[in-house]
Design a protein around this motif. Structure first.
Motif, PDB file in Angstrom:
ATOM      1  N   THR A 226       1.565  18.795  -4.610  1.00  0.00           N
ATOM      2  CA  THR A 226       2.933  18.900  -5.148  1.00  0.00           C
ATOM      3  C   THR A 226       3.573  20.217  -4.729  1.00  0.00           C
ATOM      4  N   CYS A 227       2.770  21.271  -4.633  1.00  0.00           N
ATOM      5  CA  CYS A 227       3.320  22.603  -4.327  1.00  0.00           C
ATOM      6  C   CYS A 227       3.506  22.832  -2.826  1.00  0.00           C
TER       7      CYS A 227
ATOM      8  N   LEU B 109       0.132  22.982 -15.239  1.00  0.00           N
ATOM      9  CA  LEU B 109       0.229  24.390 -14.856  1.00  0.00           C
ATOM     10  C   LEU B 109       1.350  25.107 -15.613  1.00  0.00           C
TER      11      LEU B 109
ATOM     12  N   PRO C   9       6.293  30.437 -11.954  1.00  0.00           N
ATOM     13  CA  PRO C   9       5.716  30.447 -10.604  1.00  0.00           C
ATOM     14  C   PRO C   9       5.920  31.809  -9.953  1.00  0.00           C
TER      15      PRO C   9
ATOM     16  N   ILE D 297      11.722  28.736  -6.229  1.00  0.00           N
ATOM     17  CA  ILE D 297      10.302  28.557  -6.575  1.00  0.00           C
ATOM     18  C   ILE D 297      10.057  29.010  -8.016  1.00  0.00           C
TER      19      ILE D 297
ATOM     20  N   TRP E 229       6.791  23.935  -0.896  1.00  0.00           N
ATOM     21  CA  TRP E 229       7.311  25.312  -0.991  1.00  0.00           C
ATOM     22  C   TRP E 229       6.775  26.165   0.162  1.00  0.00           C
TER      23      TRP E 229
ATOM     24  N   VAL F 285      -0.299  27.528  -3.747  1.00  0.00           N
ATOM     25  CA  VAL F 285      -0.014  27.069  -5.120  1.00  0.00           C
ATOM     26  C   VAL F 285       0.581  28.271  -5.863  1.00  0.00           C
ATOM     27  N   HIS F 286       1.754  28.098  -6.444  1.00  0.00           N
ATOM     28  CA  HIS F 286       2.475  29.259  -6.981  1.00  0.00           C
ATOM     29  C   HIS F 286       2.273  29.503  -8.474  1.00  0.00           C
ATOM     30  N   CYS F 287       1.576  28.611  -9.152  1.00  0.00           N
ATOM     31  CA  CYS F 287       1.322  28.828 -10.583  1.00  0.00           C
ATOM     32  C   CYS F 287      -0.160  29.049 -10.831  1.00  0.00           C
TER      33      CYS F 287
ATOM     34  N   CYS G 284      10.475  26.424 -10.752  1.00  0.00           N
ATOM     35  CA  CYS G 284       9.845  25.101 -10.626  1.00  0.00           C
ATOM     36  C   CYS G 284       8.994  24.771 -11.858  1.00  0.00           C
ATOM     37  N   ARG G 285       9.079  23.522 -12.289  1.00  0.00           N
ATOM     38  CA  ARG G 285       8.277  23.034 -13.427  1.00  0.00           C
ATOM     39  C   ARG G 285       7.653  21.680 -13.084  1.00  0.00           C
ATOM     40  N   ALA G 286       7.310  21.493 -11.804  1.00  0.00           N
ATOM     41  CA  ALA G 286       6.883  20.165 -11.352  1.00  0.00           C
ATOM     42  C   ALA G 286       5.487  19.772 -11.823  1.00  0.00           C
ATOM     43  N   CYS G 287       4.650  20.733 -12.209  1.00  0.00           N
ATOM     44  CA  CYS G 287       3.260  20.418 -12.589  1.00  0.00           C
ATOM     45  C   CYS G 287       3.058  20.711 -14.082  1.00  0.00           C
TER      46      CYS G 287
ATOM     47  N   ARG H  54       0.331  28.441 -17.644  1.00  0.00           N
ATOM     48  CA  ARG H  54       0.927  29.761 -17.364  1.00  0.00           C
ATOM     49  C   ARG H  54       1.609  30.298 -18.618  1.00  0.00           C
TER      50      ARG H  54
HETATM   51  S1  SF4 Z   1       2.304  24.846  -8.812  1.00  0.00           S
HETATM   52 FE1  SF4 Z   1       4.060  24.774  -7.419  1.00  0.00          FE
HETATM   53  S2  SF4 Z   1       4.916  22.698  -7.626  1.00  0.00           S
HETATM   54 FE2  SF4 Z   1       3.592  23.068  -9.414  1.00  0.00          FE
HETATM   55  S3  SF4 Z   1       4.979  23.895 -11.016  1.00  0.00           S
HETATM   56 FE3  SF4 Z   1       4.097  25.638  -9.928  1.00  0.00          FE
HETATM   57  S4  SF4 Z   1       5.601  26.123  -8.324  1.00  0.00           S
HETATM   58 FE4  SF4 Z   1       6.036  24.046  -9.033  1.00  0.00          FE
END
Ligand code: SF4
Length: 244
Positions: A138-139, A26, A50, A17, A142, A122-124, A20-23, A30
């Motif tokens: 998207t999150c 965010l 995250p 986790i 996880w 949501v981790h970010c 992660c750089r999917a978003c 961050r």
């Molecule tokens: S919000 Fe979740 S899915 Fe999006 S970048 Fe952060 S950890 Fe990844």
């Protein structure tokens, strides 16, 4: 370094986790918060990644917010650590016997959550504390993976706030439980039992107003109200909570 208090597969998940750089929005936010900083933390190096959940692999109770704060969890790297919302939550944990410290400060302070884990759908950290629906979706995987790993022991969940409630219910359905249609509505003190679709035990879901400053400063959520929800959820999870 991950400050998750977990071991084995859960620790491995937390490590994934944190990378992660999917978003894109965010990721930018961050990292921007870490560059600009808040004056009080000007000398600190922000985590700016995250923020994974925190608590043991065999947790029976899960407590969910929505997302980390830009200068709280996004700074310290530990969920709910480093801002006033987290202070309120951890103080309540300690008050009902679910944490060993009343005022944790930062990773490395010896904080242990007892049978309890905190995490977020949501981790970010999002701008204005509001992820977009796409970021929320998207999150979600996880949280579904985390729930699957906690499945052998987790029996109750406290969800802080309506946004977290809406974000988390689909992850419960993905992991192991059936969420009724229409979806149960969020409310402070709401309790919903979700039957399992994997043959295992059900999950008791408790609604609680979020520990945001807006709610706690205005008295919408008092420390006593928070402790009551945590006690009820802790009992439902089979934990030894202390009485008032
Ligand atoms: S919000 Fe979740 S899915 Fe999006 S970048 Fe952060 S950890 Fe990844």
């Amino acid at each position: 370094m991950i400050h998750d208090g977990a071991s084995g597969a859960l620790h491995a998940l937390d490590t994934r986790i944190a990378s992660c750089r999917a978003c894109p929005r965010l990721v930018a936010w961050r990292e921007e918060a870490a560059r600009v900083k808040r004056a009080a933390f000007a000398d600190e190096e922000y985590w700016a990644r995250p923020v994974p959940g925190f608590g043991p692999q065999d947790a029976r109770l899960l407590v969910l917010g929505l997302a980390p704060a830009a200068h709280g969890g996004n700074r310290t790297g530990r969920m709910f650590t480093g801002d006033r919302s987290g202070d309120v939550l951890f103080h309540a944990f300690h008050g009902v016997g679910l944490a060993n410290l009343a005022q944790p400060l930062a990773p490395g302070d010896g904080l242990r959550l007892l049978g309890t884990r905190v995490t977020a759908p949501v981790h970010c950290a999002p701008p204005q504390n509001k992820p977009t629906p796409r970021e929320r979706d998207t999150c979600r995987h996880w949280l579904a993976e985390e729930l699957a790993l906690l499945r052998p022991t987790v029996r109750a969940v406290v969800i802080l706030g309506a946004f977290g409630w809406q974000a988390a219910l689909p992850a419960f359905a993905e992991a192991a439980w059936t969420v009724p249609r229409p979806r149960p509505r969020f409310g402070h003190g709401a309790v919903v039992r979700l039957a399992a679709h994997d043959g295992g035990p059900p999950l008791d879901v408790f609604g609680c107003y979020h520990v945001s400053q807006r709610n706690t400063f205005t008295g919408l959520l008092t420390p006593a109200m928070l402790r009551t929800v945590l006690r009820n959820a802790g009992r439902a999870a089979g934990l030894d909570v202390t009485e008032e």
